[in-house]
Design a protein around this motif. Structure first.
Motif, short mmCIF file in Angstrom:
data_model
loop_
_atom_site.label_atom_id
_atom_site.label_comp_id
_atom_site.label_asym_id
_atom_site.label_seq_id
_atom_site.Cartn_x
_atom_site.Cartn_y
_atom_site.Cartn_z
N ARG A 69 2.96 -2.28 21.04
CA ARG A 69 3.77 -1.15 21.46
C ARG A 69 5.20 -1.36 20.99
O ARG A 69 5.71 -2.47 20.98
N PRO A 70 5.87 -0.27 20.64
CA PRO A 70 7.26 -0.42 20.21
C PRO A 70 8.14 -0.93 21.34
O PRO A 70 7.92 -0.61 22.50
N GLN A 71 9.10 -1.76 20.98
CA GLN A 71 10.06 -2.27 21.96
C GLN A 71 11.34 -1.45 21.92
O GLN A 71 12.13 -1.49 22.85
N VAL A 72 11.55 -0.74 20.82
CA VAL A 72 12.77 0.05 20.62
C VAL A 72 12.37 1.42 20.10
O VAL A 72 11.52 1.53 19.22
N GLN A 73 13.00 2.45 20.64
CA GLN A 73 12.86 3.78 20.07
C GLN A 73 14.23 4.18 19.52
O GLN A 73 15.26 3.74 20.02
N HIS A 74 14.21 4.97 18.48
CA HIS A 74 15.45 5.33 17.79
C HIS A 74 15.71 6.82 17.89
O HIS A 74 14.79 7.63 17.79
N LEU A 75 16.98 7.15 18.05
CA LEU A 75 17.46 8.52 17.93
C LEU A 75 18.53 8.49 16.85
O LEU A 75 19.50 7.72 16.96
N ILE A 76 18.34 9.30 15.82
CA ILE A 76 19.28 9.33 14.71
C ILE A 76 19.64 10.78 14.41
O ILE A 76 18.75 11.63 14.34
N THR A 77 20.94 11.05 14.27
CA THR A 77 21.38 12.39 13.92
C THR A 77 22.22 12.33 12.65
O THR A 77 22.88 11.33 12.37
N ALA A 78 22.18 13.42 11.88
CA ALA A 78 22.96 13.51 10.65
C ALA A 78 23.20 14.98 10.33
O ALA A 78 22.58 15.87 10.92
N ASP A 79 24.11 15.20 9.41
CA ASP A 79 24.34 16.55 8.90
C ASP A 79 24.39 16.49 7.37
O ASP A 79 24.14 15.43 6.78
N GLU A 80 24.71 17.60 6.75
CA GLU A 80 24.68 17.65 5.29
C GLU A 80 25.69 16.71 4.63
O GLU A 80 25.54 16.33 3.48
N TYR A 81 26.71 16.31 5.36
CA TYR A 81 27.73 15.42 4.81
C TYR A 81 27.37 13.94 4.93
O TYR A 81 28.02 13.10 4.33
N SER A 82 26.36 13.63 5.71
CA SER A 82 26.03 12.22 5.97
C SER A 82 24.64 11.84 5.49
O SER A 82 24.09 10.84 5.95
N LEU A 83 24.08 12.58 4.56
CA LEU A 83 22.72 12.30 4.10
C LEU A 83 22.60 10.93 3.43
O LEU A 83 21.60 10.23 3.63
N ALA A 84 23.60 10.52 2.66
CA ALA A 84 23.54 9.19 2.02
C ALA A 84 23.56 8.10 3.09
O ALA A 84 22.80 7.12 2.99
N ASP A 85 24.42 8.25 4.11
CA ASP A 85 24.46 7.28 5.21
C ASP A 85 23.14 7.27 5.98
O ASP A 85 22.67 6.22 6.40
N LEU A 86 22.55 8.44 6.15
CA LEU A 86 21.26 8.54 6.82
C LEU A 86 20.18 7.79 6.05
O LEU A 86 19.41 7.02 6.63
N GLU A 87 20.12 8.00 4.75
CA GLU A 87 19.11 7.31 3.94
C GLU A 87 19.29 5.80 4.02
O GLU A 87 18.30 5.06 4.11
N LEU A 88 20.52 5.33 4.03
CA LEU A 88 20.78 3.90 4.17
C LEU A 88 20.32 3.40 5.54
O LEU A 88 19.66 2.37 5.63
N ALA A 89 20.65 4.13 6.59
CA ALA A 89 20.23 3.73 7.94
C ALA A 89 18.72 3.68 8.05
O ALA A 89 18.16 2.73 8.62
N LEU A 90 18.03 4.67 7.52
CA LEU A 90 16.57 4.69 7.59
C LEU A 90 15.95 3.56 6.78
O LEU A 90 14.93 2.99 7.18
N ALA A 91 16.57 3.21 5.66
CA ALA A 91 16.05 2.14 4.82
C ALA A 91 16.15 0.78 5.51
O ALA A 91 15.39 -0.13 5.18
N THR A 92 17.06 0.65 6.46
CA THR A 92 17.22 -0.64 7.15
C THR A 92 16.28 -0.79 8.34
O THR A 92 16.18 -1.88 8.91
N LEU A 93 15.60 0.28 8.74
CA LEU A 93 14.68 0.20 9.87
C LEU A 93 13.38 -0.47 9.45
O LEU A 93 12.93 -0.31 8.31
N PRO A 94 12.73 -1.17 10.37
CA PRO A 94 11.41 -1.73 10.03
C PRO A 94 10.39 -0.61 9.85
O PRO A 94 10.55 0.49 10.40
#
Length: 153
Positions: free
Chosen positions: A19-44
């Motif tokens: 079972r997962p030990q951590v759940q994630h909530l992530i928000t972004a907008d059109e200006y932060s898509l590159a940061d979003l992709e980086l954040a998602l790439a660091t998740l297991p």
């Protein structure tokens, strides 16, 4: 009979360990898509949770690579036959609704919540306020751009 209980107990322990030990909530907008992709790439790859992305129009919806157990929801500000929503409104409403549903009781006991807020300042402030004051999410579990000045170092 003792063997069955031990075997059943070990099965339950294996299920619990998956079972997962951590759940994630992530928000972004059109200006932060590159940061979003980086954040998602660091998740297991086994990460679970929700990603909300607000964009001006439905035609701005794209493809984002996320771990398989993460649900990605695109939110367009314009709605057919209605006036466009204010910037950040859809993102704020979606994140707060998710928090109210997923963090509403003790059923998620033992499940930590990690939050990454990459959307605009106004929506981020409202989401942080709701998470910390209404849902008791510790400020340390919430990550937002430092330029927003939401957390003292």
């Amino acid at each position: 009979m003792g063997t069955t209980q031990t075997h059943a107990g070990s099965r339950a322990a294996r299920r619990a360990s998956r079972r997962p030990q951590v759940q994630h909530l992530i928000t972004a907008d059109e200006y932060s898509l590159a940061d979003l992709e980086l954040a998602l790439a660091t998740l297991p790859m086994c990460a679970v949770g929700r990603v909300f992305i607000e964009v001006p129009e439905a035609s701005d919806i794209g493809v984002i690579t996320a771990p398989p157990r993460m649900t990605v929801t695109w939110l367009a500000r314009t709605r057919r036959g209605a006036r466009p929503r204010a910037t950040g409104e859809a993102l704020r409403r979606a994140a707060i609704a998710w928090a109210d549903e997923m963090l509403c009781d003790e059923s998620g006991a033992g499940l930590r919540t990690e939050v990454i807020l990459l959307g605009g300042w106004l929506s981020t402030v409202d989401i942080v306020d709701h998470l910390t004051n209404v849902r008791d999410v510790p400020a340390e579990a919430i990550h937002a751009p430092s330029r927003y000045g939401l957390f003292s170092d």
